[in-house]
Motif scaffolding. Structure first.
Motif, short mmCIF file in Angstrom:
data_model
loop_
_atom_site.label_atom_id
_atom_site.label_comp_id
_atom_site.label_asym_id
_atom_site.label_seq_id
_atom_site.Cartn_x
_atom_site.Cartn_y
_atom_site.Cartn_z
N GLU A 46 0.84 -1.21 0.00
CA GLU A 46 0.00 0.00 0.00
C GLU A 46 0.87 1.25 0.00
OE1 GLU A 46 -2.58 -0.38 3.37
OE2 GLU A 46 -3.89 -1.87 2.40
N HIS A 47 1.98 1.18 0.75
CA HIS A 47 2.90 2.33 0.80
C HIS A 47 3.49 2.62 -0.58
CE1 HIS A 47 6.06 5.07 2.12
NE2 HIS A 47 6.89 4.34 1.39
N TYR A 60 3.24 19.05 0.18
CA TYR A 60 2.60 17.99 -0.59
C TYR A 60 1.17 18.39 -0.88
CZ TYR A 60 6.02 14.20 -0.54
OH TYR A 60 7.11 13.42 -0.80
N VAL A 61 0.67 18.05 -2.09
CA VAL A 61 -0.75 18.23 -2.36
C VAL A 61 -1.50 17.40 -1.32
CG1 VAL A 61 -2.60 17.92 -4.04
CG2 VAL A 61 -0.33 18.55 -4.82
N PRO A 62 -2.44 18.03 -0.57
CA PRO A 62 -3.03 17.34 0.59
C PRO A 62 -4.14 16.34 0.21
CG PRO A 62 -3.90 19.56 0.41
CD PRO A 62 -2.90 19.42 -0.69
N PHE A 63 -3.72 15.17 -0.25
CA PHE A 63 -4.69 14.10 -0.49
C PHE A 63 -4.03 12.75 -0.23
CE2 PHE A 63 -2.31 13.79 -4.36
CZ PHE A 63 -2.54 12.53 -4.90
N ASP A 64 -4.84 11.74 -0.09
CA ASP A 64 -4.33 10.40 0.15
C ASP A 64 -5.25 9.42 -0.55
OD1 ASP A 64 -2.63 8.52 1.11
OD2 ASP A 64 -2.98 8.94 3.24
N ILE A 65 -4.78 8.20 -0.76
CA ILE A 65 -5.67 7.19 -1.32
C ILE A 65 -5.96 6.15 -0.26
CG2 ILE A 65 -4.97 7.54 -3.72
CD1 ILE A 65 -3.23 5.06 -3.51
N THR A 66 -7.13 5.51 -0.35
CA THR A 66 -7.47 4.47 0.61
C THR A 66 -7.47 3.11 -0.09
OG1 THR A 66 -9.85 4.39 0.22
CG2 THR A 66 -9.05 6.11 1.69
N PHE A 67 -7.33 2.08 0.70
CA PHE A 67 -7.27 0.72 0.16
C PHE A 67 -8.41 -0.14 0.71
CE2 PHE A 67 -3.14 2.65 -0.01
CZ PHE A 67 -2.67 2.31 -1.27
N VAL A 83 -4.35 -4.91 -4.28
CA VAL A 83 -3.34 -3.88 -3.97
C VAL A 83 -2.32 -3.79 -5.10
CG1 VAL A 83 -1.59 -3.10 -2.33
CG2 VAL A 83 -3.67 -4.20 -1.49
N LEU A 84 -1.93 -4.94 -5.66
CA LEU A 84 -0.97 -4.93 -6.76
C LEU A 84 -1.55 -4.22 -7.99
CD1 LEU A 84 0.54 -8.53 -6.43
CD2 LEU A 84 1.50 -6.36 -5.62
N GLU A 85 -2.86 -4.35 -8.19
CA GLU A 85 -3.50 -3.63 -9.30
C GLU A 85 -3.43 -2.12 -9.08
OE1 GLU A 85 -7.79 -3.28 -11.59
OE2 GLU A 85 -7.53 -4.90 -10.13
#
Length: 358
Positions: A47-48, A68-75, A84-86
């Motif tokens: 995920e990292h 940093y542009v303030p966003f993140d992705i969730t899994f 996760v590999l996709e």
């Protein structure tokens, strides 16, 4: 090593293709186990990788200069390792596309160590994330992983300029990131990569030359990845690049005391180079040298660049004086150092010595 080993979108794709080919063979295993020496699980480490790749793509797309542009992705939608590999595959494609869409002069925020990176820097950082964390996951899952040596060398010569090269590029990268041993070297406990330093002047930017670029200029007879005017680069630039190459090979290279290529803001063309003959000595003095292509002379570029570089250096704690040796016959260069605030301190048979003190 020429710039055929260009650090761009293709390298990100190459790194990810190789990593995924291996990791997909083990997608059915238990990914909750620890990843190598990390405290993270194998899944969390994967995920990292995806988070880092999309963050770098975001920096190149949004181009912020101070954060940093303030966003993140969730899994949360990812059920197993295959999902996760996709996401890794997708975020790598986004980063590769962002790199290709970014002009070479553009820089965006990254904290280490000079607070910005260009597309080549983000590519190298992305590749490093993929290589070292795939190693961690593979170690956790008990499978063997060895990426191409050229990928490892490409990363080392761009964002690990302080790391003395060794014959095995992959083992060197693992050692440099605290993941293994290298004969004759103490283990690494804390590490950071190092993007090139860029010093702004009015009409120019002074762009730090990486060991990869220096090798191309000095050994390969190439451009160092810069777009030069038709009459560049000069022999002096290639000789200066040689100082960088020798220091890098000796493990004494400190990039902020190396070579900078002078790039014109108006057209992105490289018009010369300037830099130091090495880090400050015991008396906290360092020697400056420079050259400018003929077609760019007479516009005050060298003076402007020397003022910017000198101000940058003298603002540091580890420098009290800069000096320059100028041939007696080279009156234009004597005018450059004088206009930049240097004073004549001694006259030799062949050269004048000029100095600028803090």
């Amino acid at each position: 090593m020429g710039m055929s080993a260009d650090m761009g979108g293709e390298r990100v794709e190459e790194a990810v293709t190789g990593a995924l080919a291996l990791l997909r063979t083990a997608a059915g295993r238990d990914w909750s186990v620890k990843a190598g020496r990390l405290d993270w699980s194998c899944r969390r480490t994967a995920e990292h990788i995806a988070s880092a790749l999309v963050a770098y793509a975001g920096q190149l797309a949004g181009r912020p200069t101070d954060r940093y542009v303030p966003f993140d992705i969730t899994f949360e939608e990812c059920e197993g390792a295959e999902d996760v590999l996709e996401v890794i595959e997708t975020t790598a494609a986004l980063l590769a596309a962002a790199i290709r869409a970014t002009p070479p002069e553009v820089r965006a925020f990254h904290p280490y160590p000079f607070r910005s990176a260009n597309r080549e820097g983000f590519a190298a950082m992305g590749v490093t994330e993929v290589l070292v964390h795939t190693h961690d996951i593979a170690e956790g899952l008990g499978i063997a992983y060895e990426p191409p040596a050229a990928l490892c060398e490409g990363v080392l010569t761009r964002i690990f300029p302080n790391v003395q090269p060794a014959p095995d590029h992959w083992r060197t990268l693992l050692w440099a990131t605290g993941r293994g041993d290298l004969p004759g070297r103490a283990p690494v406990t804390t590490w950071r990569w190092s993007n090139n330093l860029v010093i702004p002047a009015e009409r120019l930017t002074l762009q730090g030359v990486s060991p990869a670029a220096a090798t191309d200029l000095h050994v390969g007879g190439g451009t160092g990845g810069f777009e030069w005017t038709e009459d560049g680069p000069l022999d002096g630039t290639r000789a200066g690049a040689g100082l960088v190459v020798r220091a890098y090979e000796a493990g004494t290279h400190r990039p902020e005391w190396g070579q900078f290529v002078l790039v014109r803001r108006a057209d992105g063309r490289a018009v010369g180079s300037m830099g130091f003959h090495g880090a400050p000595d015991d008396e906290r003095r360092s020697e400056v040298g420079y050259d400018l292509v003929e077609s760019a002379r007479g516009h005050g570029y060298a003076t402007e660049a020397l003022r910017a570089l000198s101000a940058w250096a003298l603002a540091r704690e580890d420098v009290t004086a800069l000096f320059a040796l100028v041939d007696r016959a080279n009156s234009p260069s004597q005018r450059v150092v004088s206009r930049a605030g240097y004073t004549l301190v001694s006259e030799g048979e062949e050269a004048y010595a000029y100095e600028l003190r803090r």
